[in-house]
Design a protein around this motif. Sequence first.
Motif, PDB file in Angstrom:
ATOM      1  N   TYR A 226       0.847  -1.191   0.000  1.00  0.00           N
ATOM      2  CA  TYR A 226       0.000   0.000   0.000  1.00  0.00           C
ATOM      3  C   TYR A 226       0.883   1.242   0.000  1.00  0.00           C
ATOM      4  N   ASN A 227       0.807   1.999  -1.076  1.00  0.00           N
ATOM      5  CA  ASN A 227       1.615   3.204  -1.191  1.00  0.00           C
ATOM      6  C   ASN A 227       0.918   4.149  -2.155  1.00  0.00           C
ATOM      7  N   LEU A 228       0.508   5.291  -1.690  1.00  0.00           N
ATOM      8  CA  LEU A 228      -0.221   6.245  -2.525  1.00  0.00           C
ATOM      9  C   LEU A 228       0.683   7.323  -3.102  1.00  0.00           C
ATOM     10  N   ASP A 229       1.986   7.212  -2.870  1.00  0.00           N
ATOM     11  CA  ASP A 229       2.956   8.195  -3.345  1.00  0.00           C
ATOM     12  C   ASP A 229       3.522   7.735  -4.682  1.00  0.00           C
ATOM     13  N   ALA A 230       3.170   8.430  -5.746  1.00  0.00           N
ATOM     14  CA  ALA A 230       3.586   8.025  -7.089  1.00  0.00           C
ATOM     15  C   ALA A 230       5.099   7.986  -7.234  1.00  0.00           C
ATOM     16  N   ALA A 231       5.782   8.885  -6.553  1.00  0.00           N
ATOM     17  CA  ALA A 231       7.230   8.984  -6.728  1.00  0.00           C
ATOM     18  C   ALA A 231       7.969   7.786  -6.143  1.00  0.00           C
ATOM     19  N   SER A 232       7.369   7.131  -5.152  1.00  0.00           N
ATOM     20  CA  SER A 232       8.094   6.051  -4.483  1.00  0.00           C
ATOM     21  C   SER A 232       7.602   4.653  -4.843  1.00  0.00           C
ATOM     22  N   ILE A 233       6.580   4.556  -5.702  1.00  0.00           N
ATOM     23  CA  ILE A 233       6.066   3.240  -6.085  1.00  0.00           C
ATOM     24  C   ILE A 233       7.027   2.586  -7.068  1.00  0.00           C
ATOM     25  N   GLN A 234       7.393   1.342  -6.799  1.00  0.00           N
ATOM     26  CA  GLN A 234       8.238   0.574  -7.707  1.00  0.00           C
ATOM     27  C   GLN A 234       7.411  -0.552  -8.306  1.00  0.00           C
ATOM     28  N   LEU A 235       7.293  -0.568  -9.614  1.00  0.00           N
ATOM     29  CA  LEU A 235       6.475  -1.569 -10.285  1.00  0.00           C
ATOM     30  C   LEU A 235       7.323  -2.785 -10.622  1.00  0.00           C
ATOM     31  N   ASN A 236       7.638  -3.559  -9.582  1.00  0.00           N
ATOM     32  CA  ASN A 236       8.487  -4.729  -9.780  1.00  0.00           C
ATOM     33  C   ASN A 236       9.784  -4.368 -10.490  1.00  0.00           C
ATOM     34  N   LYS A 237      10.266  -3.128 -10.170  1.00  0.00           N
ATOM     35  CA  LYS A 237      11.512  -2.623 -10.743  1.00  0.00           C
ATOM     36  C   LYS A 237      11.422  -2.432 -12.255  1.00  0.00           C
ATOM     37  N   ARG A 238      10.200  -2.238 -12.760  1.00  0.00           N
ATOM     38  CA  ARG A 238      10.004  -1.958 -14.182  1.00  0.00           C
ATOM     39  C   ARG A 238       9.157  -0.710 -14.306  1.00  0.00           C
ATOM     40  N   PRO A 239       9.329   0.075 -15.369  1.00  0.00           N
ATOM     41  CA  PRO A 239       8.500   1.258 -15.563  1.00  0.00           C
ATOM     42  C   PRO A 239       7.064   0.869 -15.862  1.00  0.00           C
ATOM     43  N   LEU A 240       6.126   1.768 -15.527  1.00  0.00           N
ATOM     44  CA  LEU A 240       4.722   1.486 -15.748  1.00  0.00           C
ATOM     45  C   LEU A 240       4.429   1.189 -17.206  1.00  0.00           C
ATOM     46  N   ALA A 241       5.063   1.896 -18.125  1.00  0.00           N
ATOM     47  CA  ALA A 241       4.806   1.666 -19.549  1.00  0.00           C
ATOM     48  C   ALA A 241       5.135   0.242 -19.949  1.00  0.00           C
TER      49      ALA A 241
END
Length: 318
Positions: A226-241
């Motif tokens: 649970y993390n609502l801060d966009a700057a600190s979210i890591q998407l499994n170490k891959r970019p969202l795109a």
Amino acid sequence: MILLDDVVKYYPGDKKPALDNISLHIQPKEFVFLVGKSGAGKSTLIKMLTKEETPTSGKVMVGGIDYEYMKKRHIPHLRRRIGVVFQDFKLLPNRTVYENVAFALEIVGVSNAEIRRTVPKVLELVGLADQGHKFPGQLSGGQRQRVAIARSMARQPKILIADEPTGNLDPETSWGIVHLLEEINNFGTTILVTTHDEKIVNQLRRRVITLSHGKIIGDQKEGGHYNLDAASIQLNKRPLASVQSERPSVEQIRRATTETSKPHLIKTATNIPQAERIAEDMNRFHVDVHAAERAKRSVDADSARKRAVTKARRKLVQ
């Protein structure tokens, strides 16, 4: 499966969209948390899935059904295949637990015999086998939520959406509800849960999709937190795109749906006209609305042929 492709939603009078280019793919049998601050767009997204709202632009597909081409008369059939559990339960206070669950089956024409078989099984699933005679006012908050889940599961939906199911419950009761949802997920039902409960999200470590101002700012496929801060979210170490690029295209889903459909598996339901039964059951097996329409025309043609044969036989006898 659930697919949203570049979905945008503006409400009348709003300058900013409630949903802003949402692209999302949820596989069958997944367990997904949808998190975000109030006003992030969670409720609007859920209304898109239940077709309470339509997108201003973009594509919504659920179970292989393209909502853009769905006719109004098919919407009730769609909603019978998507279970929704609300934070405030929405139970009928003047009906017993048994009657609340049975009512969900009565309104879709299920026979009394089938209701008598189904309701006890569903109540047993949610741990309320001995509470069927009680009224909602005699139950605790956790028990009322279990009744709401039982009612949603009575029609054996492919997808269960739980909108803040633990919002009004104490921590211990909340965990009981979450474990029940996990059990239902193990039976093969896709689960989508909206929540503000950070502890539950962090401990379950399931897929977590984060919304902010109508945009997806995070999609943690595994081990989500649970993390609502966009700057600190890591998407499994891959970019969202990169994560979003793995979504299948609309055409790929349509082809897969057509190739794997099995009309010969169609079953019947009580008190629903034959053509409508076939349209409903085609939805059940994830066939698009066009296929359902073809099936309905086929039924009409087959009935006409049978009437013609019967009429010809009568003439021969005479």
